[in-house]
Motif scaffolding. Structure first.
Motif, mmCIF file in Angstrom:
data_model
loop_
_atom_site.group_PDB
_atom_site.id
_atom_site.type_symbol
_atom_site.label_atom_id
_atom_site.label_comp_id
_atom_site.label_asym_id
_atom_site.label_seq_id
_atom_site.Cartn_x
_atom_site.Cartn_y
_atom_site.Cartn_z
ATOM 1 N N ARG A 58 0.844 -1.209 0.000
ATOM 2 C CA ARG A 58 0.000 0.000 0.000
ATOM 3 C C ARG A 58 0.878 1.258 0.000
ATOM 4 N NH1 ARG A 58 -2.791 -0.838 4.580
ATOM 5 N NH2 ARG A 58 -1.454 0.644 5.687
ATOM 6 N N ARG A 64 2.404 1.887 -3.335
ATOM 7 C CA ARG A 64 1.423 2.385 -4.301
ATOM 8 C C ARG A 64 1.124 3.856 -4.008
ATOM 9 N NH1 ARG A 64 -2.140 -0.964 -7.452
ATOM 10 N NH2 ARG A 64 -1.238 -3.022 -7.564
ATOM 11 N N GLU A 65 0.999 4.174 -2.693
ATOM 12 C CA GLU A 65 0.705 5.547 -2.283
ATOM 13 C C GLU A 65 1.824 6.492 -2.744
ATOM 14 O OE1 GLU A 65 -2.035 6.533 -1.113
ATOM 15 O OE2 GLU A 65 -1.472 8.590 -0.538
ATOM 16 N N ARG A 102 1.488 6.928 -6.290
ATOM 17 C CA ARG A 102 0.362 7.795 -6.669
ATOM 18 C C ARG A 102 0.702 9.265 -6.415
ATOM 19 N NH1 ARG A 102 -3.992 10.090 -4.601
ATOM 20 N NH2 ARG A 102 -3.421 9.528 -2.494
ATOM 21 N N THR A 103 1.291 9.593 -5.269
ATOM 22 C CA THR A 103 1.579 10.983 -4.918
ATOM 23 C C THR A 103 2.817 11.517 -5.631
ATOM 24 O OG1 THR A 103 2.829 10.200 -3.035
ATOM 25 C CG2 THR A 103 0.546 10.852 -2.624
#
Lengths: 476, 126
Positions: A65, A68-69, A72-73
């Motif tokens: 997670r 992925r975070e 994404r950011t």
């Protein structure tokens, strides 16, 4: 790699615990305990492995997670998105997650399987215990250290120990019976796997002594055929007290019968020999001898009939012909037969007033014989000039009839009364009054109680007289 | 030599009768008793030369009778022959020191009983 290592570590710990417990329990032999413990420990290992897997999954998914975070950011971009090391890392983490999820689902299946196996094992053990508990024989199972590993309630009752606190305790501290303890120990030491040993053993309890047939056998360890050491001993105690009593009674019966048969036979044989040897000089003596021989032969015949009748009734072989019978008619017939003997001794027989319309389901011949025996005893044991009353009492509500034969005879000492209906029992004090086999009243009891489902009773007072009677059901 | 006196004890009248007749015909004096107690009293009063007794008798059994007679100084040497239908009930140790020299089982032969009586008396006289 570290997390996979942690998971493997947990699984190995679980497996070690399992094996360790199994090995530990095998040493002590208890088969049931070993099976149950093995199942339990396997589950334990599964659970320990499962906890490890869950941690692995949690940590792996957190990393996943976070990455992925970061991606994404755009934080990952700062790491340089074209960094060639980054993609294999993500792939690797994904692989860990998938693998971990598979392990967890497999473990879940294993847990379910083990739960089923545990339930089956539990049910089997309960079934085995139920069988063991339902056995009336006392069962004891000991291990290779002579410790009690299994016993049923009957064993606890018979050998007087507390079942709840006796398990895994040395037999010598559970049992108070030195001989039995030695038998178990000797059996284990004898090491005979195939041979059973059967010993007769007496146990004295608060309710008197009992005799047991003890069957001892070695229990071999099925998992270790190379080890010649027996895993324990099974002892089964079968109560043979009743059988012993029956055998003794049978022996007493045969010995009594043979004595009773020998007595008239002795007279017949002796008198015949006297006649042959010409010891009876005149005709009067000869006539006397013939009479003795005839009477004793008749006595022998009656005795054989009585013995056969009692034996046939007792063994249930007798043919019973139960028909509605008028008790009044049977009483009248029996009294008529006994009157000549009573008259000889100047004894009055009062028949009373038995209504002939009351009927009872009865075998006429047997009931007649029972009444005749009671009347004949009354005549025998009543001195000259006495009196005999036959009384009948009908209870309309209970649908029963009570018949009493009351005499003014010598009576029966109180100590003899409880045994007076027993086979061959004769009140010693009255032996001189009359000859008897001690079978007449026994036959009355059999006819009334076994054949007709009635009840016999007696009341007696020495010097005043006796009252023998019985109760029978009337026809509905 | 005067006739020997024999006491016969049996609760069966017929047996008592037949044994006494056989012995009387052979020239013995015969006393009879129909139970153990009566036999004890007669034995002590009459001091017979021999006792023939049944085993199973009311009041006092044949064995008890012999043991009691053994304890009395006047009858302590009274020899006895036991005539019984229950001989198998008696063990050798029971009859030891009871004065019982021979056992005959019922049914018995009066002829054989007489022979036994003569043998016992001859042996004692010797």
């Amino acid at each position: 790699m570290l997390r996979r290592g942690i998971a493997i570590f947990f699984i190995v710990i679980g497996l070690l615990l399992t094996q360790g417990l199994i090995v530990l329990l095998h040493g002590n032999g208890g088969i049931y305990l070993s099976v149950a413990a093995s199942v339990g420990a396997t589950i334990c290992s599964g659970v320990v492995g499962l906890v490890g897997m869950a941690r692995l999954r949690g940590q792996a998914s957190t990393v996943h997670r976070d990455l992925r975070e970061m991606a994404r950011t755009g934080k990952l971009a700062a790491l340089r998105s074209d960094d060639p090391d980054l993609l294999p890392l993500i792939d690797g983490i994904n692989e860990i997650t998938t693998a971990a999820q598979q392990v967890v689902s497999r473990a879940n299946i294993s847990v379910k399987e083990l739960e089923i196996r545990l339930k089956v094992a539990h049910a089997e053990r309960q079934h085995a215990e139920a069988i063991l508990y339902s056995i009336s024989d006392a069962v004891l199972v000991t291990d290779s250290f002579d410790e009690l590993v299994l016993a049923n309630e009957s064993a606890a009752r018979t050998l007087d120990f507390d079942l709840a606190h006796a398990m895994r305790t040395p037999v010598q501290s559970v049992l108070h019976d030195e001989k039995l303890i030695n038998l178990i120990r000797e059996m284990r030491q004898s090491n005979s796997r195939s041979e059973r040993r059967i010993v007769e053993h007496s146990v004295s309890t608060s309710s008197g002594g009992r005799t047991y047939k003890v069957t001892l056998a070695c229990v071999a360890d099925r998992n270790d055929l190379t080890d010649s050491r027996p895993a324990g001993v099974v002892a089964v105690l079968h109560d043979v007290t009743k059988e012993k009593e029956v055998a003794e009674m049978k022996n007493d019966f045969v010995s009594n019968v043979s004595h009773e048969l020998r007595t008239p036979l002795a007279s017949i044989k002796a008198y015949v020999e006297m006649l042959i040897d010409g010891e009876a000089e005149d005709d009067r003596t000869k006539r006397e001898f013939y009479d003795v021989i005839q009477n004793e032969a008749n006595r022998l015949g009656r005795l054989i009939d009585d013995i056969l009748n009692i034996s046939r009734i007792e063994s249930g072989l007798v043919k019973v012909n139960r028909q509605p019978q008028s008790l009044g008619v049977i009483i009248r017939e029996a009294v008529e037969v006994i009157l000549p003997q009573a008259k000889q001794k100047n004894i009055a027989v009062n028949e009373g007033n038995t209504p002939i319309f009351y009927q009872t389901p009865a075998d006429r011949d047997m009931l007649y014989q029972a009444l005749l025996n009671l009347l004949s005893n009354a005549v025998k044991y009543t001195p000259e000039g006495g009196r005999i009353d036959v009384q009948t009492e009908v209870d309309e509500t209970k649908k029963t009839v009570v018949v009493r034969v009351v005499d003014t005879g010598v009576g029966i000492p109180a100590k003899d009364v409880p045994y007076i209906f027993d086979k061959f029992y004769r009140a010693e004090a009255n032996n001189r009054m009359a000859k008897g086999t001690g079978l007449g009243l026994s036959l009355v009891k059999q006819v009334i109680e076994t054949i007709h489902g009635g009840k016999v009773f007696v009341e007696s007072q020495v010097g005043k007289g006796s009252c023998f009677g019985f109760e029978l059901k009337l026809m509905d | 030599m005067s006739a020997k006196t024999i006491l016969v004890a049996d609760d069966e009248t017929h047996i008592l009768h037949v044994v006494s007749m056989k012995l009387k015909n052979a020239g013995f004096n015969v006393l009879t008793a129909s139970d153990g107690q009566e036999a004890l009293e007669i034995a002590l009063a009459e001091l017979p030369d021999l006792l023939i007794t049944d085993y199973h008798m009311p009041n006092l059994s044949g064995l008890e009778l012999c043991q009691r007679l053994r304890q009395e100084p006047s009858t302590s040497n009274l020899p006895a022959i036991m005539l019984t239908a229950r001989g198998y009930n008696l063990q050798p140790e029971d009859t030891q020191n009871s004065g019982i020299l021979r056992m005959l089982s019922k049914p018995f032969s009066p002829r054989q009983l007489l022979t036994t009586v003569n043998e016992v008396l001859e042996k004692l006289a010797a």
